[in-house]
Design a protein around this motif. Structure first.
Motif, mmCIF file in Angstrom:
data_model
loop_
_atom_site.group_PDB
_atom_site.id
_atom_site.type_symbol
_atom_site.label_atom_id
_atom_site.label_comp_id
_atom_site.label_asym_id
_atom_site.label_seq_id
_atom_site.Cartn_x
_atom_site.Cartn_y
_atom_site.Cartn_z
ATOM 1 N N VAL A 238 0.846 -1.200 0.000
ATOM 2 C CA VAL A 238 0.000 0.000 0.000
ATOM 3 C C VAL A 238 0.879 1.245 0.000
ATOM 4 C CG1 VAL A 238 -1.859 -1.172 1.250
ATOM 5 C CG2 VAL A 238 -0.150 0.133 2.518
ATOM 6 N N THR A 239 0.403 2.277 -0.650
ATOM 7 C CA THR A 239 1.135 3.538 -0.647
ATOM 8 C C THR A 239 0.487 4.446 0.386
ATOM 9 O OG1 THR A 239 1.682 3.247 -2.952
ATOM 10 C CG2 THR A 239 1.864 5.479 -2.091
ATOM 11 N N ASP A 240 1.314 5.016 1.234
ATOM 12 C CA ASP A 240 0.772 5.811 2.338
ATOM 13 C C ASP A 240 0.137 7.102 1.834
ATOM 14 O OD1 ASP A 240 0.137 6.621 4.879
ATOM 15 O OD2 ASP A 240 2.074 7.624 5.198
ATOM 16 N N GLY A 242 -1.702 8.701 4.243
ATOM 17 C CA GLY A 242 -2.151 9.211 5.530
ATOM 18 C C GLY A 242 -2.715 8.134 6.450
ATOM 19 N N GLN A 243 -3.048 6.963 5.921
ATOM 20 C CA GLN A 243 -3.689 5.945 6.754
ATOM 21 C C GLN A 243 -2.934 4.607 6.788
ATOM 22 O OE1 GLN A 243 -6.147 6.403 8.876
ATOM 23 N NE2 GLN A 243 -5.981 8.545 8.245
ATOM 24 N N ALA A 244 -1.757 4.563 6.138
ATOM 25 C CA ALA A 244 -1.077 3.266 5.992
ATOM 26 C C ALA A 244 -0.587 2.719 7.335
ATOM 27 C CB ALA A 244 0.080 3.385 5.008
ATOM 28 N N GLY A 245 -0.307 3.611 8.279
ATOM 29 C CA GLY A 245 0.119 3.152 9.609
ATOM 30 C C GLY A 245 -0.990 2.334 10.266
ATOM 31 N N SER A 246 -2.204 2.821 10.176
ATOM 32 C CA SER A 246 -3.336 2.098 10.754
ATOM 33 C C SER A 246 -3.559 0.795 9.994
ATOM 34 C CB SER A 246 -4.618 2.938 10.674
ATOM 35 O OG SER A 246 -4.405 4.152 11.341
ATOM 36 N N ALA A 247 -3.405 0.854 8.680
ATOM 37 C CA ALA A 247 -3.572 -0.352 7.868
ATOM 38 C C ALA A 247 -2.548 -1.403 8.282
ATOM 39 C CB ALA A 247 -3.423 -0.010 6.388
ATOM 40 N N LEU A 248 -1.342 -0.936 8.565
ATOM 41 C CA LEU A 248 -0.279 -1.845 9.006
ATOM 42 C C LEU A 248 -0.675 -2.514 10.324
ATOM 43 C CD1 LEU A 248 2.502 -3.090 9.132
ATOM 44 C CD2 LEU A 248 3.463 -0.879 9.748
ATOM 45 N N ALA A 249 -1.188 -1.713 11.252
ATOM 46 C CA ALA A 249 -1.609 -2.268 12.556
ATOM 47 C C ALA A 249 -2.733 -3.278 12.354
ATOM 48 C CB ALA A 249 -2.051 -1.143 13.480
ATOM 49 N N PHE B 288 3.453 -7.687 3.604
ATOM 50 C CA PHE B 288 2.724 -6.424 3.694
ATOM 51 C C PHE B 288 3.749 -5.308 3.586
ATOM 52 C CE2 PHE B 288 0.507 -2.886 5.640
ATOM 53 C CZ PHE B 288 -0.786 -3.036 5.137
ATOM 54 N N GLY B 289 3.590 -4.457 2.585
ATOM 55 C CA GLY B 289 4.554 -3.382 2.394
ATOM 56 C C GLY B 289 3.868 -2.036 2.415
ATOM 57 N N VAL B 290 4.530 -1.072 3.032
ATOM 58 C CA VAL B 290 4.010 0.285 2.994
ATOM 59 C C VAL B 290 5.035 1.166 2.311
ATOM 60 C CG1 VAL B 290 3.264 2.293 4.311
ATOM 61 C CG2 VAL B 290 2.736 -0.009 5.143
ATOM 62 N N VAL B 291 4.632 1.766 1.201
ATOM 63 C CA VAL B 291 5.485 2.749 0.556
ATOM 64 C C VAL B 291 5.182 4.068 1.235
ATOM 65 C CG1 VAL B 291 6.128 3.868 -1.603
ATOM 66 C CG2 VAL B 291 5.322 1.489 -1.625
ATOM 67 N N GLY B 292 6.125 4.504 2.055
ATOM 68 C CA GLY B 292 5.859 5.730 2.793
ATOM 69 C C GLY B 292 7.005 6.064 3.733
ATOM 70 N N VAL B 297 4.536 6.621 9.169
ATOM 71 C CA VAL B 297 3.832 5.340 9.216
ATOM 72 C C VAL B 297 3.960 4.665 10.587
ATOM 73 C CG1 VAL B 297 3.691 3.026 8.200
ATOM 74 C CG2 VAL B 297 4.110 5.020 6.723
ATOM 75 N N GLN B 300 2.017 6.241 13.611
ATOM 76 C CA GLN B 300 0.588 5.991 13.468
ATOM 77 C C GLN B 300 0.269 4.520 13.785
ATOM 78 O OE1 GLN B 300 -1.448 5.837 9.526
ATOM 79 N NE2 GLN B 300 -2.510 7.664 10.267
ATOM 80 N N ALA B 301 1.108 3.622 13.280
ATOM 81 C CA ALA B 301 0.898 2.198 13.546
ATOM 82 C C ALA B 301 0.988 1.931 15.046
ATOM 83 C CB ALA B 301 1.924 1.363 12.792
ATOM 84 N N GLU B 304 -2.111 2.932 16.860
ATOM 85 C CA GLU B 304 -3.183 1.981 16.585
ATOM 86 C C GLU B 304 -2.949 0.662 17.348
ATOM 87 O OE1 GLU B 304 -5.898 2.738 14.893
ATOM 88 O OE2 GLU B 304 -6.734 0.711 15.090
ATOM 89 N N ILE B 305 -1.678 0.241 17.411
ATOM 90 C CA ILE B 305 -1.344 -0.991 18.146
ATOM 91 C C ILE B 305 -1.712 -0.827 19.619
ATOM 92 C CG2 ILE B 305 0.551 -2.465 18.954
ATOM 93 C CD1 ILE B 305 1.965 -1.855 16.229
#
Ligand code: FAD
Ligand code: AMP
Lengths: 258, 325
Positions: A238-240, A242-249, B288-292, B297, B300-301, B304-305
């Motif tokens: 996913v490309t961040d 603004g919400q990718a951190g939550s998606a990661l969690a 699971f990959g985050v481009v950011g 990231v 924020q994660a 949420e955790i």
């Protein structure tokens, strides 16, 4: 103090590497370079020479094209080289390789042998101990620091959670990790000078090693089969925005890591 | 049944794995140099323990133990001799190989009863099977080759009295320096590893990596670029020349995924990557990959955790109604 450095030419680990039809390391297809840790071994030898004097000799066992690796070590500053080249050697196992290298060391004068802790292709990490067993000298392997004082040698042997200080008397063999130094690049002057440095090439017969002791027939094990590791199946990227951190969690929770 | 000789160092999961694998091949005779190793061998199903008493062996590097192993291998003529693929295990195996002129397989990740071994080649991009064609199978076993499974028994104990000869006193261990392990799980054995690379940018910012690791109950790792830059101590380096890890979850933040790094983490079960470059090779292996930007990231994660952990810890509405206060 005279030092012999063991270097091995290997396929570049940054490029695709494979086994050939005979299930041996393909040394033709790939771009060949000096073993990564062997560069650190050369640098360690050059630094010791700068302090203690003496000569640095490079020893390699490998096919004709390994001369390029030898030239690089001479360009870095090694004084001379011995290249063992013989068609009977291809397909040898570690036991045979150690026998040949030990025989070659018998023809050189040295107080210290420096090797890489492991080669980049086979990655066995056993050659220095095997050679020590054959030559009967103390082995101080896996060093991150070497100090020589007269005939006393002290190394810091790197461990996962610290280090051990090892001490012995020369002659000895050490192997080094990449934490020991930063290898120099050959200078233009070094590259020019390397062209005039002596490289001796010898065969197994020259060393008095029976060709029947080397090669695939003498090897104690055989490779039955080789396959590419199955690619890991491509996951979700996913490309961040603004919400990718939550998606990661959320992913971690779904996988039960939270 | 074939006799399987196993060298058991005094600690850890890796030794338990080797014993567990050995048990599937035949009757295990363990070589233990201290009580901790001997009891580990009993717990993991050895039928026999050579309990070696060699006063002073620990003061010298490799040689004293190698001599004992060589003697035992000679006397007991095993079908298979296994050691853990650690620096020590490999050094000892090399000594045994030369002394007995017996072949050696290193870093095996599997071994069948018929002697077929599985090994990784080229930093794990190729998997080979191989076999000893002469002598016995002498092999070092890679960490993570199998799940350790206890099988407690009461092995027959055979005491072995050894003396450290002068020839074996050539390399003295003058000092052992242990760096404090800290509160986090051991990197090599952790269930979760969170690693930072050059992209973390400073030692101060590694605190963010530590916070994520702590939130997930994991260990902290680092790429070589990060350890070289001094962001994090070298002993936490993951990769070809660092520690090999095989956790359930590996999180790589600000790590490009160079082959030498992948060599140390590619057998992780789940891989997560955060990198601002969509072309970073690490994405090719991520579940699971985050481009950011990791500084956006990860915080924020984390938030949420923590939220999810709190929600889990808090009793649900039904329970709440009946709970006092
Ligand atoms: C002999 C030898 C042995 C080696 N052994 C090892 C080893 O054991 N382990 C190891 O790891 N390496 C090893 N290496 C080094 C390896 O080749 C790589 O150089 C190293 O792994 C790169 O580390 P890195 O990914 O952190 O850095 P880089 O390759 O520089 O990657 C940094 C990444 O961070 C990303 N990034 C930057 N800023 C951010 C941000 N704010 N948010 C998100 N992403 C960001 C970038 O896009 C980039 O992809 C070895 C090399 C040699 C020669
Ligand atoms: N063919 C060879 N010629 C010269 N040196 C070698 C050779 N093979 C191994 N070595 C040395 O031994 C080290 C460890 O190799 P290995 O046991 O194959 O991992 C290497 O880093 C080299 O220094």
């Amino acid at each position: 103090m005279n030092i012999v450095v063991l270097v091995k030419q290997v396929p570049d680990s940054g490029l695709a590497r494979q086994l050939d039809a005979q299930l041996r390391v393909d040394r033709n297809g790939a771009n060949n370079v000096m073993g990564e840790l062997d560069e650190y071994a050369v640098e360690a030898a050059l630094q010791l020479k700068e302090v203690h004097g003496g000569e640095v000799t490079v020893l390699t066992l490998g096919p004709g094209q390994a001369t390029e690796t030898v030239r690089k070590t001479l360009a870095m500053g090694a004084d001379k080289a011995l290249h063992i080249e013989d068609d009977a050697v291809g397909g040898s196992d570690a036991l045979a390789t150690s026998k040949i290298l030990a025989a070659a060391l018998g023809r050189l004068e040295w107080d210290l042998v420096i090797a890489g802790a492991e080669s980049t292709d086979s990655g066995m990490g056993v050659m220095p101990q095997m050679i020590a067993a054959r030559t009967g000298v103390p082995a101080l392997t896996g060093a991150r620091k070497i100090e020589v004082d007269g005939t006393a040698i002290t190394v810091e042997h790197q461990r996962a959670n610290g280090y051990d200080v090892l001490s012995a008397s020369l002659p000895a063999i050490v192997s080094v990790w990449d934490t020991i130094n930063t290898p120099r690049y050959p200078s233009l002057k070094g590259i020019m000078a390397a062209k005039r440095k002596p490289v001796e090439t010898l065969t197994l017969a020259d060393l008095g090693v029976d060709a029947a002791a080397a090669g695939p027939a003498a090897a104690n094990n055989e490779v039955l089969n080789a396959a590419d590791r199955p690619e890991r199946s491509a996951g979700q990227i996913v490309t961040d925005e603004g919400q990718a951190g939550s998606a990661l969690a959320e992913f971690l929770a779904a996988e039960k890591f939270i | 049944m074939t006799d399987i000789l196993v060298y058991v160092p005094n600690s850890g999961k890796h030794a338990a794995e080797v014993l567990t694998l050995a048990r599937t091949l035949g009757d295990v005779a363990a070589i233990a140099f201290d009580d901790a190793a001997a009891s580990l061998a009993g717990e993991y199903g050895a039928t026999k323990v050579y309990q070696v008493e060699a006063a002073g062996a620990d003061d010298y590097f490799v040689d004293p133990k190698a001599t004992v192993l060589i003697d035992l291998a000679r006397q007991s003529t095993p079908g298979v001799f296994l050691l853990p693929s650690t620096d020590e295990g490999k050094a000892l195996a090399a000594r045994v190989a030369v002394a007995l002129e017996n072949g050696l397989l290193t870093d095996v990740s599997g071994l069948e009863a018929d002697g077929t071994a599985t090994q990784d080649a080229f930093a794990g991009s190729t998997v080979v099977t191989s076999k000893a064609t002469k002598g016995f199978t002498l092999a070092t076993v890679k960490a993570g080759a199998t799940e350790p499974a206890p099988a407690p028994g009461s092995p027959a104990v055979e005491p072995v009295a050894a003396t450290v000869s002068e020839a074996d006193q050539r390399v003295r261990v003058a000092e052992r320096v242990d760096e404090p392990a800290g509160d986090r799980p051991n990197l090599a054995e952790a269930r979760v590893v969170v690693s930072g690379g050059r992209g973390v940018g400073s030692s101060e910012d590694f605190a963010l990596i530590e916070r994520v690791a702590d939130a997930l109950g994991g260990a902290v790792g680092a790429s070589r670029a990060a350890t070289d830059a001094g962001y994090y101590p070298h002993k936490f380096q993951v990769g070809q020349t660092g520690t090999t890890v095989s956790p359930q979850l590996y999180v790589a933040a600000g790590i490009s995924g160079a082959i030498q790094h992948r060599a140390g983490m590619q057998t992780s079960r789940v891989i997560v990557a955060v990198n601002k470059d969509s072309d970073a090779p690490i994405f090719g292996m991520a579940d699971f990959g985050v481009v950011g930007d990791l500084f956006q990231v990860l915080p924020q994660a984390l938030e949420e955790i923590e939220k999810r952990k709190l929600a889990k810890a808090r009793p649900g509405p039904a329970a709440l109604s009946g709970a006092p206060g």
